[in-house]
Scaffold this motif. Structure first.
Motif, short mmCIF file in Angstrom:
data_model
loop_
_atom_site.label_atom_id
_atom_site.label_comp_id
_atom_site.label_asym_id
_atom_site.label_seq_id
_atom_site.Cartn_x
_atom_site.Cartn_y
_atom_site.Cartn_z
N PHE A 31 24.04 32.71 -17.81
CA PHE A 31 22.55 32.85 -17.90
C PHE A 31 22.42 34.37 -18.54
CE2 PHE A 31 22.66 30.04 -14.39
CZ PHE A 31 21.91 29.04 -14.75
N TYR A 32 23.46 35.08 -18.88
CA TYR A 32 23.31 36.16 -19.56
C TYR A 32 22.62 36.06 -20.91
CZ TYR A 32 26.59 38.62 -16.22
OH TYR A 32 27.01 39.13 -15.06
N VAL A 33 21.88 37.06 -21.46
CA VAL A 33 21.22 37.02 -22.85
C VAL A 33 22.37 37.81 -23.77
CG1 VAL A 33 18.93 36.67 -22.06
CG2 VAL A 33 19.78 39.03 -22.54
N ILE A 72 13.92 40.15 -10.60
CA ILE A 72 14.89 39.14 -10.92
C ILE A 72 14.26 38.41 -12.36
CG2 ILE A 72 15.99 39.11 -9.09
CD1 ILE A 72 15.12 35.96 -8.79
N ARG A 73 12.96 38.65 -12.48
CA ARG A 73 12.34 37.84 -13.50
C ARG A 73 12.75 38.49 -14.95
NH1 ARG A 73 6.52 38.19 -10.83
NH2 ARG A 73 7.18 36.94 -8.90
N ASP A 74 13.11 39.78 -15.02
CA ASP A 74 13.72 40.36 -16.27
C ASP A 74 14.88 39.85 -16.56
OD1 ASP A 74 14.73 42.38 -18.14
OD2 ASP A 74 13.52 43.57 -17.60
N ILE A 75 14.80 39.15 -18.03
CA ILE A 75 16.07 38.45 -18.46
C ILE A 75 17.23 39.20 -18.59
CG2 ILE A 75 14.70 36.62 -19.57
CD1 ILE A 75 15.18 38.07 -22.35
N THR A 76 17.22 40.50 -18.64
CA THR A 76 18.35 41.42 -18.77
C THR A 76 18.59 41.99 -17.46
OG1 THR A 76 16.72 43.62 -19.15
CG2 THR A 76 17.45 42.22 -21.10
N HIS A 77 18.15 41.80 -16.52
CA HIS A 77 18.46 42.40 -15.05
C HIS A 77 19.54 41.27 -14.36
CE1 HIS A 77 14.71 44.94 -14.28
NE2 HIS A 77 15.40 45.34 -15.18
N ILE A 78 20.66 41.60 -14.22
CA ILE A 78 21.80 40.65 -13.79
C ILE A 78 22.46 41.17 -12.65
CG2 ILE A 78 22.05 39.73 -16.16
CD1 ILE A 78 24.72 41.79 -16.51
N LEU A 114 14.77 35.47 -4.11
CA LEU A 114 14.58 34.50 -5.44
C LEU A 114 13.28 34.49 -5.83
CD1 LEU A 114 16.75 31.36 -3.91
CD2 LEU A 114 17.21 32.85 -5.83
N GLU A 115 12.35 35.12 -5.19
CA GLU A 115 10.98 35.23 -5.74
C GLU A 115 10.36 36.59 -5.99
OE1 GLU A 115 8.89 32.58 -5.92
OE2 GLU A 115 10.43 31.47 -5.30
N TRP A 116 11.70 37.73 -6.07
CA TRP A 116 11.35 38.68 -6.33
C TRP A 116 10.96 39.21 -7.92
CZ3 TRP A 116 16.06 42.64 -6.76
CH2 TRP A 116 15.96 43.88 -6.64
N THR A 123 15.45 27.27 -7.42
CA THR A 123 15.05 25.98 -7.88
C THR A 123 14.33 25.73 -9.14
OG1 THR A 123 15.20 25.66 -5.41
CG2 THR A 123 14.41 23.67 -7.12
N LYS A 124 13.32 26.63 -9.51
CA LYS A 124 12.60 26.44 -10.66
C LYS A 124 13.18 26.56 -11.91
CE LYS A 124 8.26 28.45 -12.45
NZ LYS A 124 7.33 29.46 -12.25
N ASN A 125 14.11 27.18 -12.00
CA ASN A 125 14.88 27.52 -13.26
C ASN A 125 16.34 27.28 -13.15
OD1 ASN A 125 15.99 29.87 -12.08
ND2 ASN A 125 14.44 31.05 -13.17
N GLN A 126 16.75 26.80 -11.96
CA GLN A 126 18.27 26.49 -11.82
C GLN A 126 19.32 27.77 -11.79
OE1 GLN A 126 19.45 23.66 -10.27
NE2 GLN A 126 17.39 23.67 -9.83
N LYS A 127 18.81 28.93 -12.09
CA LYS A 127 19.43 29.98 -12.33
C LYS A 127 20.29 30.36 -11.03
CE LYS A 127 17.40 33.07 -15.66
NZ LYS A 127 17.10 34.48 -15.84
#
Length: 216
Positions: free
Chosen positions: A38-40, A175-181, A170-172, A17-21
């Motif tokens: 959402f991929y970089v 998953i905060r790493d932008i390159t982890h997909i 979703l709180e892990w 919810t926080k970032n809609q990812k």
């Protein structure tokens, strides 16, 4: 709904919810992957990796690999004369440590060592640490890597096993790493083993799994 990149099953969607990812979760093999929007891009991805201090002077980083070798390589050392590190990073730390143990090790990295030195070669051990969570097509990469594993050779993967609960996922932190997909658990690896003719020899319930390649 999107199809799973591992087994092809229809996935369900979970949203932070926080970032809609948006993430897609497979009911069959338990794989979860981030929606492609959402991929970089590769430029941002490389910039992110450049921030890492992954070299022999980084004691914590070295200790991580020393522990990996002690627990998952040394018990099988008699069978391992050659190794290949897929995604070795800028410092090539794991190949250096394996070579200190008498195991000849090649290294490849998309950004830092892009020459495909493994082409036309096979190894007793293929290792990939903290790589598979970055891959857009993990099944294809795994199938390619297995072409370079000798019969009865080993494949060692290291990536954090995802939480089972959706809210916890979703709180892990991982998953905060932008390159982890892409995110796996033991059920995902068990599915892959059955699909690809592998046997899980050992795992630590957390982030490491060792397969042996069995061929008829």
């Amino acid at each position: 709904m999107k199809k799973c990149k591992i087994c092809g099953s229809v996935t369900t969607q979970i949203i932070k919810t926080k970032n809609q990812k948006k993430y897609h979760k497979c009911p069959t093999c338990s794989y979860i992957f981030l929606d492609e929007i959402f991929y970089v891009d590769e430029v941002r991805e490389k910039q992110h990796y450049d921030k890492h201090d992954n070299n022999l002077e980084s004691l914590g980083y070295v200790k991580m690999f020393e522990d990996l070798i002690e627990e998952f390589v040394m018990p099988y050392k008699k069978e391992i004369k050659s190794a290949f590190d897929f995604g070795c990073g800028e410092g090539k730390v794991l190949p250096i440590l394996l070579q200190r143990e008498g195991i000849v090790c090649d290294g490849y990295d998309l950004f830092y060592f892009p020459k495909k030195v493994y082409k036309d070669k096979k190894y007793n051990l293929v290792v990939s640490t903290e790589v598979f969570e970055h891959l857009q097509n993990p099944l294809e990469v795994l199938q390619e890597l297995l072409l370079h594993v000798e019969k009865n050779g080993y494949l060692l993967l290291m990536t954090a096993f995802r939480p089972a609960d959706d809210e916890e996922f979703l709180e892990w932190w991982y998953i905060r790493d932008i390159t982890h997909i892409g995110f796996f658990n033991l059920q995902t690896f068990e599915y892959l083993a059955a699909k690809l003719g592998l046997v899980i020899i050992k795992h630590n319930f957390k982030n490491k799994v060792l397969f042996q390649k069995r061929e008829v």
